[in-house]
Write a protein that holds these residues in place. Structure first.
Motif, PDB file in Angstrom:
ATOM      1  N   UNK A  91       1.020  -1.442   0.084  1.00 27.06           N
ATOM      2  CA  UNK A  91       0.207   0.083  -0.013  1.00 27.06           C
ATOM      3  C   UNK A  91       1.029   0.894   0.333  1.00 27.06           C
ATOM      4  N   UNK A  92       2.043   1.413   0.519  1.00 30.11           N
ATOM      5  CA  UNK A  92       2.999   2.151   0.919  1.00 30.11           C
ATOM      6  C   UNK A  92       3.479   2.520  -0.392  1.00 30.11           C
ATOM      7  N   UNK A  93       3.908   1.297  -1.412  1.00 29.17           N
ATOM      8  CA  UNK A  93       4.477   1.594  -2.345  1.00 29.17           C
ATOM      9  C   UNK A  93       3.224   2.556  -3.955  1.00 29.17           C
ATOM     10  N   UNK A  94       1.718   1.923  -3.714  1.00 27.91           N
ATOM     11  CA  UNK A  94       1.090   1.974  -4.554  1.00 27.91           C
ATOM     12  C   UNK A  94       0.923   3.630  -4.571  1.00 27.91           C
ATOM     13  N   UNK A  95       0.702   3.580  -3.129  1.00 24.93           N
ATOM     14  CA  UNK A  95      -0.005   5.397  -3.511  1.00 24.93           C
ATOM     15  C   UNK A  95       0.677   6.312  -2.636  1.00 24.93           C
ATOM     16  N   UNK A  96       2.267   6.126  -2.797  1.00 27.58           N
ATOM     17  CA  UNK A  96       3.180   6.858  -2.472  1.00 27.58           C
ATOM     18  C   UNK A  96       2.932   8.794  -1.962  1.00 27.58           C
ATOM     19  N   UNK A  97       3.427   9.428  -1.758  1.00 24.49           N
ATOM     20  CA  UNK A  97       4.070   9.104  -0.278  1.00 24.49           C
ATOM     21  C   UNK A  97       3.147   8.953   0.573  1.00 24.49           C
ATOM     22  N   UNK A  98       3.563   7.927   1.925  1.00 20.42           N
ATOM     23  CA  UNK A  98       2.490   7.113   2.241  1.00 20.42           C
ATOM     24  C   UNK A  98       3.015   7.975   4.173  1.00 20.42           C
ATOM     25  N   UNK A  99       2.688   8.097   4.522  1.00 20.15           N
ATOM     26  CA  UNK A  99       3.134   8.366   6.191  1.00 20.15           C
ATOM     27  C   UNK A  99       3.181   7.357   7.330  1.00 20.15           C
ATOM     28  N   UNK A 100       4.058   6.627   8.072  1.00 18.20           N
ATOM     29  CA  UNK A 100       3.247   6.258   8.534  1.00 18.20           C
ATOM     30  C   UNK A 100       2.168   6.406  10.331  1.00 18.20           C
ATOM     31  N   UNK A 101       1.056   5.782  10.500  1.00 21.93           N
ATOM     32  CA  UNK A 101       0.550   6.612  11.780  1.00 21.93           C
ATOM     33  C   UNK A 101       0.983   5.149  13.067  1.00 21.93           C
ATOM     34  N   UNK A 102       1.197   5.665  13.983  1.00 26.24           N
ATOM     35  CA  UNK A 102       1.271   4.253  15.024  1.00 26.24           C
ATOM     36  C   UNK A 102      -0.401   3.876  14.737  1.00 26.24           C
ATOM     37  N   UNK A 103      -0.332   2.438  15.285  1.00 23.05           N
ATOM     38  CA  UNK A 103      -1.862   1.774  15.211  1.00 23.05           C
ATOM     39  C   UNK A 103      -1.859   1.434  16.643  1.00 23.05           C
TER      40      UNK A 103
END
Length: 196
Positions: free
Chosen positions: A146-158
């Motif tokens: 998902x991060x690669x397909x919709x870059x740039x993606x930002x991590x969120x705390x789980x």
């Protein structure tokens, strides 16, 4: 005199798959129920597997995480050196029969500490086509995909252990872009919400 309780069987790959499913049941109970039936396991066994897993995690003299996975899942299918930024690690992967195109991956530091543990696409397996929000269905992709397909993606705390989040922008089927937040459990997509 009552019968003595029979000793529990060793905690193995089937039990571990039930643990993965237990965490996913909060978001997708129907998918989990279907998977549990596919495994031929009653719900009581899933609860028991989770209870035993939690006991292993919190045992005062429990195994280190890396050796715990080896004892449960056996010898890794693959083990390779990987460099992530400045970090050197070892990536160990095991097959997960419930998801044949995925592998359970554990990243360990040189001292044996576990940095990450989650589901990833198996080497050589075709990743899903991810172009629009409609492609982001539960269990369709991993965090990395998902991060690669919709870059740039930002991590969120789980929201809990074994959960990760991603914030990104993705188009709908009409091409309108939306800000989104996706939640993953054990690295597998569980749900996506539009946040704009």
């Amino acid at each position: 005199m009552p019968d003595a309780k029979r000793p529990a069987s060793p905690f193995g790959p089937l039990d571990f798959q039930l643990v993965l499913l237990r965490r996913m049941a909060d978001h997708n109970p129907d998918l989990v129920e279907n998977a549990r039936h596919e495994l031929g396991v009653p719900i009581a066994d899933m609860r028991e597997a989770n209870k035993r897993w939690q006991a292993m995690l919190h045992a005062p003299r429990g195994r280190a995480a890396a050796s715990r996975y080896r004892s449960i899942l056996g010898t890794p299918e693959s083990s390779v050196h990987r460099k992530i930024g400045d970090l050197d690690c070892e990536a160990r992967q095991w097959p997960v029969p419930l998801w044949p195109d995925l592998r359970f991956e554990v990243l360990t530091a040189p001292n044996g500490a576990v940095w990450n543990e989650w589901l990833v696409r198996a080497p050589g397996a075709t990743p899903p086509p991810l172009h629009t929000l409609d492609d982001l269905t539960p269990w369709s992709c991993t965090v990395d995909e998902a991060a690669r397909a919709f870059a740039p993606a930002r991590p969120l705390e789980g929201t809990a252990p074994t959960r990760w989040g991603l914030a990104f922008t993705a188009p709908d089927t009409q091409g309108v872009r939306h800000r989104c937040a996706a939640e993953f459990t054990w690295g597998l997509l569980q749900r996506t919400a539009i946040s704009d």
